[in-house]
Scaffold this motif. Sequence first.
Motif, PDB file in Angstrom:
ATOM      1  N   GLY A  29      12.735 -50.877  22.303  1.00  0.00           N
ATOM      2  CA  GLY A  29      12.353 -50.967  23.644  1.00  0.00           C
ATOM      3  C   GLY A  29      12.112 -49.134  24.130  1.00  0.00           C
ATOM      4  O   GLY A  29      11.881 -49.098  25.103  1.00  0.00           O
ATOM      5  N   GLU A  30      12.589 -48.426  23.805  1.00  0.00           N
ATOM      6  CA  GLU A  30      12.897 -47.234  24.009  1.00  0.00           C
ATOM      7  C   GLU A  30      11.239 -46.417  23.670  1.00  0.00           C
ATOM      8  O   GLU A  30      10.589 -46.482  22.723  1.00  0.00           O
ATOM      9  N   GLN A  31      10.173 -46.286  24.931  1.00  0.00           N
ATOM     10  CA  GLN A  31       8.865 -45.945  24.872  1.00  0.00           C
ATOM     11  C   GLN A  31       8.539 -45.040  23.952  1.00  0.00           C
ATOM     12  O   GLN A  31       7.353 -44.855  23.980  1.00  0.00           O
ATOM     13  N   ASP A  32       9.580 -43.710  24.137  1.00  0.00           N
ATOM     14  CA  ASP A  32       8.710 -42.761  23.431  1.00  0.00           C
ATOM     15  C   ASP A  32       9.254 -43.043  22.055  1.00  0.00           C
ATOM     16  O   ASP A  32       9.473 -41.660  21.620  1.00  0.00           O
ATOM     17  N   VAL A  33       9.809 -43.729  21.228  1.00  0.00           N
ATOM     18  CA  VAL A  33      10.207 -43.551  20.086  1.00  0.00           C
ATOM     19  C   VAL A  33       9.372 -45.080  19.623  1.00  0.00           C
ATOM     20  O   VAL A  33       8.952 -46.039  20.033  1.00  0.00           O
ATOM     21  N   GLU A  34       8.974 -44.230  18.267  1.00  0.00           N
ATOM     22  CA  GLU A  34       8.612 -45.212  17.189  1.00  0.00           C
ATOM     23  C   GLU A  34       9.419 -46.176  16.068  1.00  0.00           C
ATOM     24  O   GLU A  34       9.672 -44.809  15.188  1.00  0.00           O
ATOM     25  N   LEU A  35       9.902 -47.269  16.550  1.00  0.00           N
ATOM     26  CA  LEU A  35      11.009 -46.914  15.550  1.00  0.00           C
ATOM     27  C   LEU A  35      10.905 -48.195  14.708  1.00  0.00           C
ATOM     28  O   LEU A  35       9.654 -49.660  15.078  1.00  0.00           O
ATOM     29  N   HIS A  36      11.483 -47.621  13.657  1.00  0.00           N
ATOM     30  CA  HIS A  36      10.786 -48.692  12.017  1.00  0.00           C
ATOM     31  C   HIS A  36      12.340 -49.449  11.366  1.00  0.00           C
ATOM     32  O   HIS A  36      13.324 -49.013  10.807  1.00  0.00           O
ATOM     33  N   VAL A  37      12.367 -50.315  11.178  1.00  0.00           N
ATOM     34  CA  VAL A  37      14.068 -51.365  10.841  1.00  0.00           C
ATOM     35  C   VAL A  37      13.235 -51.356   9.222  1.00  0.00           C
ATOM     36  O   VAL A  37      12.504 -52.287   9.163  1.00  0.00           O
ATOM     37  N   ILE A  38      14.352 -50.808   8.386  1.00  0.00           N
ATOM     38  CA  ILE A  38      13.973 -50.870   7.378  1.00  0.00           C
ATOM     39  C   ILE A  38      14.616 -52.169   6.411  1.00  0.00           C
ATOM     40  O   ILE A  38      16.017 -51.722   6.573  1.00  0.00           O
ATOM     41  N   GLY A  39      13.941 -52.512   6.416  1.00  0.00           N
ATOM     42  CA  GLY A  39      14.701 -54.325   5.697  1.00  0.00           C
ATOM     43  C   GLY A  39      15.674 -54.558   4.491  1.00  0.00           C
ATOM     44  O   GLY A  39      15.291 -53.365   3.397  1.00  0.00           O
ATOM     45  N   GLY A  40      15.884 -55.656   3.951  1.00  0.00           N
ATOM     46  CA  GLY A  40      17.116 -55.413   3.365  1.00  0.00           C
ATOM     47  C   GLY A  40      18.071 -56.311   3.703  1.00  0.00           C
ATOM     48  O   GLY A  40      18.207 -57.001   3.645  1.00  0.00           O
ATOM     49  N   THR A  41      19.409 -56.571   2.436  1.00  0.00           N
ATOM     50  CA  THR A  41      20.427 -57.403   2.665  1.00  0.00           C
ATOM     51  C   THR A  41      21.279 -56.729   3.323  1.00  0.00           C
ATOM     52  O   THR A  41      21.729 -55.964   2.936  1.00  0.00           O
ATOM     53  N   SER A  42      22.260 -57.680   4.265  1.00  0.00           N
ATOM     54  CA  SER A  42      23.193 -56.817   4.747  1.00  0.00           C
ATOM     55  C   SER A  42      24.205 -57.184   4.334  1.00  0.00           C
ATOM     56  O   SER A  42      24.589 -57.446   4.028  1.00  0.00           O
ATOM     57  N   ARG A  43      24.992 -55.778   4.683  1.00  0.00           N
ATOM     58  CA  ARG A  43      26.600 -55.485   3.892  1.00  0.00           C
ATOM     59  C   ARG A  43      27.474 -55.652   5.051  1.00  0.00           C
ATOM     60  O   ARG A  43      28.182 -55.569   4.540  1.00  0.00           O
ATOM     61  N   GLY A  44      27.204 -55.659   5.919  1.00  0.00           N
ATOM     62  CA  GLY A  44      28.187 -55.266   7.351  1.00  0.00           C
ATOM     63  C   GLY A  44      28.322 -55.911   8.332  1.00  0.00           C
ATOM     64  O   GLY A  44      26.958 -56.514   8.688  1.00  0.00           O
ATOM     65  N   ALA A  45      29.311 -56.022   8.754  1.00  0.00           N
ATOM     66  CA  ALA A  45      29.490 -56.422  11.276  1.00  0.00           C
ATOM     67  C   ALA A  45      28.170 -55.095  11.306  1.00  0.00           C
ATOM     68  O   ALA A  45      27.783 -56.286  12.964  1.00  0.00           O
ATOM     69  N   ASP A  46      27.999 -54.718  10.976  1.00  0.00           N
ATOM     70  CA  ASP A  46      26.937 -54.089  11.868  1.00  0.00           C
ATOM     71  C   ASP A  46      25.536 -54.189  11.648  1.00  0.00           C
ATOM     72  O   ASP A  46      24.588 -53.405  11.981  1.00  0.00           O
ATOM     73  N   GLY A  47      25.162 -54.785  10.975  1.00  0.00           N
ATOM     74  CA  GLY A  47      23.959 -55.455  10.104  1.00  0.00           C
ATOM     75  C   GLY A  47      23.326 -54.115   9.582  1.00  0.00           C
ATOM     76  O   GLY A  47      22.283 -54.374   9.081  1.00  0.00           O
ATOM     77  N   SER A  48      23.946 -53.677   8.354  1.00  0.00           N
ATOM     78  CA  SER A  48      23.495 -52.576   7.827  1.00  0.00           C
ATOM     79  C   SER A  48      23.055 -53.363   6.785  1.00  0.00           C
ATOM     80  O   SER A  48      23.551 -54.207   6.217  1.00  0.00           O
ATOM     81  N   LEU A  49      21.595 -52.052   5.987  1.00  0.00           N
ATOM     82  CA  LEU A  49      20.787 -53.225   4.993  1.00  0.00           C
ATOM     83  C   LEU A  49      20.647 -52.571   3.955  1.00  0.00           C
ATOM     84  O   LEU A  49      20.373 -51.440   4.120  1.00  0.00           O
ATOM     85  N   ALA A  50      20.585 -53.180   3.079  1.00  0.00           N
ATOM     86  CA  ALA A  50      20.815 -52.058   1.395  1.00  0.00           C
ATOM     87  C   ALA A  50      19.995 -53.428   0.377  1.00  0.00           C
ATOM     88  O   ALA A  50      19.939 -54.290   0.952  1.00  0.00           O
ATOM     89  N   GLY A  51      19.861 -52.683  -0.674  1.00  0.00           N
ATOM     90  CA  GLY A  51      19.586 -53.175  -1.674  1.00  0.00           C
ATOM     91  C   GLY A  51      18.014 -51.776  -2.664  1.00  0.00           C
ATOM     92  O   GLY A  51      17.731 -51.328  -1.646  1.00  0.00           O
TER      93      GLY A  51
END
Length: 261
Positions: free
Chosen positions: A140-162
């Motif tokens: 939701g930050e207006q000045d940030v173009e945010l990209h979430v790189i997909g993968g398999t969740s590896r931790g309680a913080d939702g770390s994605l890997a693979g």
Amino acid sequence: MTFDDQQSDKITARQAEIVALVAEQGYTTLESLANRFSVSMQSVRRDIIQLDQMRLIQRFHGGAGPSDSTVRLGYQEKRSRSAEAKMKIARRASDLVLDGATIFLDSGTTVEALARQLRGRKTGLRVFTTCLATAMVLAGEQDVELHVIGGTSRGADGSLAGAATVASISTIRFDFAFIGYSGFDDDGTVMDYDLEKIAVKQAAIRRADAPILVGDQSKFERHAIAQIAAPRSFAKLVTDAAPPDRLSEVFLSSGLEVLIA
């Protein structure tokens, strides 16, 4: 009787000390434990097997580290631990980021703190992350173009890997990559526990003009299970205290600049 009391009744004094050492130091080798307690490596191995079965620690080849269940359950605790130091580190690290930069944010509570520092302070950022917790901080930050790189969740913080995560990172060029870690090897090599997360970190390091380590002073005396990269692979280390002499010498000879928040 509490659960902790029941657990303590089932382990020996030596096993209890092993659990405490692993919690304090991270990865610990069979050899170091055998030397510490003046017993055979076979005896220590039996201790570790039993403690692993009880999910108090995790057994690795040649040693032991924190159990995965403990890490998952303790994420909120990790977030609050050394909170002031992490805030200072995050603030100092955010000063390195230029408006309009393309950056990678790794998983971890210190990097998450950095994401909070970036809110409203920089403009035109393109942020790539493999951590859902960090992504939520910047959503939701207006000045940030945010990209979430997909993968398999590896931790309680939702770390994605693979493999798909690593492949995606390998197509992007970053100005800065902020990398979390768990400790250092004897030769100063940066270390962490999860092999799949390490592969993600290594991919981001390769694709960044300036890979930057962020971590508090508690990591200086800790080991972990596997190596991420040598100090020369990073441009800077942002931390909250001067490293011990043995690491300072390695960092200096490797060209790694240490910034103390």
